[in-house]
Structures are given as C-alpha cells and as structure tokens.
Design a protein around this motif. Structure first.
Motif, PDB file in Angstrom:
ATOM      1  N   SER A  27       8.132 -54.788 -71.420  1.00 20.16           N
ATOM      2  CA  SER A  27       8.930 -54.778 -70.455  1.00 20.16           C
ATOM      3  C   SER A  27       9.509 -56.422 -70.239  1.00 20.16           C
ATOM      4  O   SER A  27      10.545 -56.680 -70.135  1.00 20.16           O
ATOM      5  CB  SER A  27       7.996 -54.681 -68.898  1.00 20.16           C
ATOM      6  OG  SER A  27       8.762 -55.153 -67.843  1.00 20.16           O
ATOM      7  N   GLN A  31      13.484 -58.181 -71.183  1.00 15.75           N
ATOM      8  CA  GLN A  31      13.976 -59.081 -69.997  1.00 15.75           C
ATOM      9  C   GLN A  31      14.144 -60.635 -70.147  1.00 15.75           C
ATOM     10  O   GLN A  31      15.368 -61.026 -70.056  1.00 15.75           O
ATOM     11  CB  GLN A  31      12.972 -58.711 -68.704  1.00 15.75           C
ATOM     12  CG  GLN A  31      12.847 -57.345 -68.237  1.00 15.75           C
ATOM     13  CD  GLN A  31      11.915 -57.331 -66.976  1.00 15.75           C
ATOM     14  OE1 GLN A  31      10.950 -58.355 -66.537  1.00 15.75           O
ATOM     15  NE2 GLN A  31      11.455 -56.367 -66.451  1.00 15.75           N
ATOM     16  N   SER A  34      17.263 -60.589 -72.344  1.00 19.22           N
ATOM     17  CA  SER A  34      18.472 -60.451 -71.422  1.00 19.22           C
ATOM     18  C   SER A  34      18.614 -61.706 -70.717  1.00 19.22           C
ATOM     19  O   SER A  34      19.920 -62.073 -70.640  1.00 19.22           O
ATOM     20  CB  SER A  34      18.376 -59.309 -70.967  1.00 19.22           C
ATOM     21  OG  SER A  34      19.263 -59.174 -69.904  1.00 19.22           O
ATOM     22  N   THR A  35      17.766 -62.331 -70.128  1.00 22.11           N
ATOM     23  CA  THR A  35      18.086 -63.469 -69.452  1.00 22.11           C
ATOM     24  C   THR A  35      18.664 -64.709 -70.142  1.00 22.11           C
ATOM     25  O   THR A  35      19.596 -65.524 -69.839  1.00 22.11           O
ATOM     26  CB  THR A  35      16.654 -64.089 -68.745  1.00 22.11           C
ATOM     27  OG1 THR A  35      16.087 -63.065 -67.839  1.00 22.11           O
ATOM     28  CG2 THR A  35      16.699 -65.355 -68.194  1.00 22.11           C
TER      29      THR A  35
END
Length: 716
Positions: A27, A31, A34-35
C-alpha cells in the motif's frame, strides 16, 4: 523502462511482522510513488525471514515536468501605490522569479499575489534514494527493537541493503549512530543450503538469482509449495490433513526454502483427546496433524512439519521434532490423568484464587454472577425445571476447567477440556456441551452455540462482563477495547438472533446493573444509559454490516434519538431484526415504493400536530362533524378498517399484513392530499387543522408499527 530493486536484509524476522510488512509496503510504496508523480507497471513486494524486498517495474527515468501555482502575500501587502513592497520582493526572490512574473488574482479571501512556475522533473534515481529510508522506517509492528547503538527501531537488526536501478547501485545509507549500512548489490543466500554471498547484477534478475541460492522470495509461491508438499506427504501416509490458514501463513513466513518432514510418535498418545494433540501440534509446534480420513477426527501417529533446513537431512530433522513432541504429549498425558482423578466441580474453590479483574474480584465471584444472570434469562424464557437445572449446573461449572493443569498449560483448550471433564465427572451431555459452547463465538467467523443451555450461559457470561467492566467506567473508545466488549455485545445480539431467543434485553440490563451497583456501590442511571447506547450501536452495526440492511432502513427501525424505538429494540431484539429484514425485502421487490409517498408525506405533516405516536384508534381523536370534504370521511373510514390489521401484525409480527393494508389505503390518502376532493391540511380554523393532523398522525402511527417512514430515503 527502468526497474528498481530494494532488498533490506535482516536477522530472522518474526512471522507476524513479515506478513504485516508485506501488506504495508504493497500500500505504502505505490502511494509514495504517486505522491512524487511517478508511475510504474508493477510493484512486487517479497519477503522471507531474512529479507524484505520490493521490485518496481516500468518506472520513468525522471519525473514529468510540471506547472505549479504558488500563492503569495495579499495584494494590498505586496503592492503600495502600484509599487512592490518588501513582501512582494521577498516572495519573488524566494520563488526565483522576476517581480514582473507576479500576478494578482481574486480569491474568496480577497486579492492575493500568485506566481506560476515551471518545475523540471527530477531523475528517478535521486527521488528513490530519498524515498527508500522513508519506506523502511515507516513500517509499523509490535515490539520494534533498537539495533546498533542509535535510536532507530526496526523489527530486527538490519544487516545488508541492496538498491539497484537496473544495473546501477543507488548510493543509500541507513545511519544508526555508529552503525551504518550502505547499499550494494550483495545479498545473502539460504543459511544452510547456500551460506555464501550472492551478487545481483540486474534488478530484474532478483527472483531467479535468489532462487539459485535456495531462497524463494515470493511468499505466495512458498505457500503453494507448502500446500502441495503437505498434501503429497499425507497421501503417502494414506491419511488426510487440514490446512489451517493461520498455521499456513505462519510457516510460510518462517522458511526461505520449504520442505516437508514427516515425523511420528507413539500410539499410546492417541488415547489423549484429539484436541489436545492437535493443539500441541498446531499452536505450539507448528505441525500439521494427520487424520485417518478427510472427515475423521481420529488421528494417525504422524505429523508433518515444514523445514527450512537441508531436505537431504529430513530423517535427522524428524528425529529432533519427534523428541520435542513426545515430551509435550507426555506432559499432556500427565495433566490429563491428574485432572481426571477428581470431579470437575471440585475445582471450583480454586477459582477463588484467580483474579477476574482487580476491582471485580475472583473468577469464583464471576461464576456466582453468571449463575444468577443465567437464572434471570431462564425466567424470561420460561424454561422447564429440567432446562433450568441444566442451565444452573453449566453456569456453575463453566469456568472450572480454567484451573485444571491441562488448561493452565494449554489455555487454548478452555471449554474444550471443561466439556470432557464434565462428561467424565458424570454430568449430562447438555451440561457438558454448554461448558464448551458458552465461549462461542470466539471470533468473527466462529460458529455459534447450538444448545439452549450453551446459549443461555454464553449470554450470561457476556452480560456480566459488559455490565461489570462498564460499571468500572472502562468503556471502549476508538480502537481501544482491551476487554473485547464490542465482540461480547455482538455475540449477545447474534446468539439471540441465531437462536430466536425472545429475551428482553432492556429488562436484563436493568436487573444486572441493579445487582452490580448494590454490590459495588456504583451509580445505576448513567451505567444503564451507557450500556443501552452501546448495544444500540452494536445492533445498528450488525444490521448494516452483517445483515446488509441499508443505513436509512436501519435508522427507520431503530429511530434517531427516538426513545420509543430505542426501548422497543432493546425489549425485543428479534422484532428489530425482523422489521429491518422485511423493510429491505419490500424495498427490493418495489412494494415500499407503492406506499412511500403517502406515508412519508403524512409522517412529515403529522409532526406539526400533537398526537401521541402510540395512538391507533381514531375514536375520541377525530371529530367527524368537522369534516368538510368526502375525502376526510373516506380517510377516517380507512383508518378504522386499518386498526385490526395493524393489531394483528403487532401480535404476530407478520408485517406483511400491515403493508398490505397500507397499500390499500394509499389511494385514499392520495385523494385526501391531491384529488378533486382534496383538503388543505393547515386550515385557518385550528379545530379543523387539528382534526386533519390527527388523521395524518394516526396513519403515521400505524406505519410506525413497522418503522419511522420519515427516516427512509426515497429511491436509495
């Protein structure tokens, strides 16, 4: 496109941490990418007892360039008389732009200065170098330890670090005071089968390179291998086994190169209860037991363990494991014989030496409370004398096995041994089974008690715990629930629903809290209020999550701050379940739509009147001499005809009778509102207005026998 490999090499990680860490990285890492505006084709997370790794495929070589709008100071502070102030000059300097690049734009809070900047994307190597330590230190787990001489915490000491972007080593350092771990391309193979170091030349070679060093990095592949090997081994033994999910997950995370080892033990130990042997194997030794047949509870004198050693030394490994299990089973045999030497009831005095909770005293006192509460439940259920005797005896003995030697050594066997010792002591099967069943359900997916005695004692045990712990003010908050009170309340409701027990929970709570406050000098009103609110929340959650009832329909049967519905729900848990299920049914089949408009409209208007919500009979409430339109008389007559249907529905809890009657009355109510002979409900004459509101209030009250239609959302 570039591929990135990160491997964090460690001392042997706990199996539970490894499983959780893999889930967290699956997870966290996407993320994080992507940030930072990084895409990828795949993020593959691997883990073994000595390493945690991620292989990221299809990365860009650098971030995309981007435009960014940056907000500065208010315009009136940035410019004075058309000239830039120090605030504007400082903002421009900080952003690296000329003063001419500043723009004034309106916002909700007035005019502000903005600047648009073109920001060039950074190389992916630079970003990954910064992110890797964050990914490592972000992992959470129980009992993290300090390693090295610094303050960095991790599950186990970190020994090596591999960081490759394709074939290039990214320069990363994990600094922990004097201990520094630097990235490289050097990994480690299997401790026994390949003790030498392993060189990884390309990121995408990781899986195959480690496999050549006898390390299977993919946990899912190890799981599949273990399942296949276990099944093959039991087939050779002409037996069968059960692949326990928790055991499979644990052994998967304890090995890097799994291989099965078959062991055996003496036939004499098969005289032990099957549950004792399987508990020793599964919970304590992490072995798979071998049964005679697939559906049999009879065991063969064999076991299967998953080794992380040299498969060629399986015989030697088996001997070591046989020595261990032989000792454990010998202990179990001794405990069993010792416990059987006296009746189960003789263990009761020892419960006085075991503390249930510091402020609540011993387990013996808890047993006394369970006996009393079980008797109160028996009274509500109007049990026969034989049933009452069974309930009393099971309640008295339900905790006795906790002080036996077997359960002291193997706590997982509480209740299991109680049943066996009760039978050996001459108790009847109903009492014995209830001792085991009163612990059910032990978890979210567990079975529920099947015997009436087990159901009653299970309810009594949990109600005592709930009232007692709430009475001390130890109410669950957030995720904190050390006494598992949410699970206990869920069990009370689910047992009642499953067994269709017509208990009055409101009355039970009142009785139990009264006894508690008398014994422990507490205040009852706030305690009852807290318990009632807690149970209502549990009922609401179970209806929505387990029974799959729409939220608005749950609101309709439980009410929103409606004391009448609250009391009704707690007095009759079966009724609130049945009403919710029936509402969901008529929503699905469209019946609800046929009455929704008229009943909901009547409910909303009736709120402007003063009619009591429990009134159903129109006599003395509606004055026929005040009717001005035939639609009023028709409405009145329909209500008169509705009364016996509603009363029949109340008595039988057959709410289809009520809905059928409401469907029949719907056209009459529509004419009252909108037909050629319609009326103005809010008439200027207060008597006529009240008369019409009472008509609507009566219809609302009949509908309220099922639910509060004002809480139902149209066409949800």
């Amino acid at each position: 496109m570039p591929e990135f490999l990160l491997e964090v090499g460690t001392e042997e990680l706990p199996a539970s941490f490894l499983g959780d860490a893999i889930v967290q990285w699956r997870s966290l890492i996407p993320q994080s990418l992507s940030t930072h505006s990084l895409t990828s084709d795949a993020v593959e997370v691997y883990g073994t007892p000595r390493r945690l790794a991620v292989l990221i495929k299809g990365l860009p070589s650098r971030q995309p360039d981007r435009e960014e709008e940056i907000k500065g100071p208010p315009a009136q502070a940035a410019f004075k008389d058309g000239q830039p102030t120090p605030a504007a000059l400082g903002f421009a300097k900080k952003q690296g732009v000329e003063i001419e690049a500043l723009q004034v734009r309106p916002t909700d809070k007035g005019d502000f200065v903005f600047v648009n900047k073109s920001i060039a994307g950074r190389p992916v190597a630079d970003i990954l170098t910064e992110l890797v330590p964050q990914w490592i230190y972000a992992l959470e787990g129980k009992r993290l330890m300090r390693w090295g001489d610094g303050d960095v915490r991790f599950s186990r000491p970190i020994r090596w670090l591999v960081a490759l972007l394709d074939a290039e080593v990214l320069p990363i350092e994990l600094v922990n005071a004097s201990k520094v771990v630097k990235s490289d391309r050097i990994s480690r193979g299997h401790r026994v089968l390949h003790p030498e170091t392993v060189t990884i030349y390309q990121a995408n070679d990781y899986v195959t390179t480690l496999r050549s060093a006898f390390v299977v990095v993919d946990a899912e592949e190890r799981t599949t291998t273990i399942q296949q090997q276990v099944k093959a081994s039991v087939q050779k033994l002409s037996g069968a086994t059960e692949i326990y999910p928790d055991l499979l997950a644990e052994v998967t995370n304890l090995v890097e190169y799994p291989s099965t080892v078959v062991g055996k033990f003496e036939d004499e130990f098969l005289n032990l209860p099957t549950e004792v042997i399987t508990t020793v194997m599964v919970s304590h030794q992490r072995y798979f037991p071998v049964f005679k047949t697939e559906n049999s509870k009879d065991l063969l004198p064999n076991f299967i363990t998953i080794s992380n050693g040299d498969p060629s030394k399986a015989d030697v490994i088996a001997v070591g494991n046989e020595r261990v299990i032989r000792a454990r089973l010998a202990d179990g045999q001794f405990f069993y014989k010792t416990d059987l030497a006296k009746p189960l009831e003789s263990f009761l005095p020892q419960l006085e030496k075991v503390t249930f909770q510091e402020d609540l005293g011993s387990l013996r006192l808890k047993v006394d409370r369970i006996v009393k509460i079980a008797g109160q439940i028996a009274n509500q259920l109007q049990l026969t004398e034989t049933q009452r005797q069974n309930v009393h005896k099971a309640a008295l003995l339900c905790k006795a096995d906790l002080v036996t030697q077997m359960v002291y050594e193997f706590p997982e066997l509480q209740g299991v041994m109680g049943e066996k010792y009760a039978l050996a002591s001459g108790e009847n099967s109903e009492v014995a089974r209830a001792i085991f069943e009163h612990y059910l359900p032990r978890g979210a997916d567990d079975i529920l008690p099947e015997t009436l005695t087990g159901q009653v004692v299970g309810l009594a045990d949990r109600l005592d715990t709930l009232v007692s712990i709430f009475g001390l003010g130890l109410i669950p908050s957030g995720s904190s629930d050390p006494f598992a009170l949410r699970r206990a309340a869920n069990a009370v409701v689910n047992i009642t629903w499953s067994a269709n027990l017509p208990i009055n929970l409101a009355e039970l709570l009142a009785q139990i809290t009264s006894d508690f406050v008398t014994s422990y000098n507490k205040e009852q009103a706030s305690l009852i209020t807290s318990l009632r609110e807690f149970f209502l929340q549990r009922i609401r959650t179970l209806l929505q999550e387990e029974k799959q009832i729409d939220y608005d329909l749950v609101n309709a049967v439980l009410g929103e701050n409606d004391p009448e519905y609250t009391e009704r729900a707690l007095k009759d848990l079966l009724d609130v379940r049945d009403r919710a299920l029936y509402l969901q049914q008529i929503r699905r089949d469209g019946t609800l739509d046929t009455i929704y408009e008229t009943v909901n409209r009547s409910t909303r208007l009736a709120a402007q009147g003063d009619l009591d919500t429990e009134q159903l009979e129109p006599a003395n409430l509606v004055r026929q001499e005040l009717f001005q339109k035939s639609s009023e008389a028709a409405f009145y007559n329909a209500i008169v005809e509705l009364v016996p249907q509603t009363q029949a529905a109340q008595r039988s809890r057959n709410y289809e009778l009520l809905i059928t009657a409401l469907s029949k009355i719907a056209p009459t109510v529509s004419t009252f509102f909108d037909g050629a002979d319609s009326v103005l409900v809010m008439d200027s004459n207060p008597e006529i207005k009240r008369n019409r509101l009472n008509l609507l209030g009566l219809l609302r009250n009949h509908a309220r026998v099922l639910a509060d239609f004002g809480a139902i959302v149209k066409n949800l």
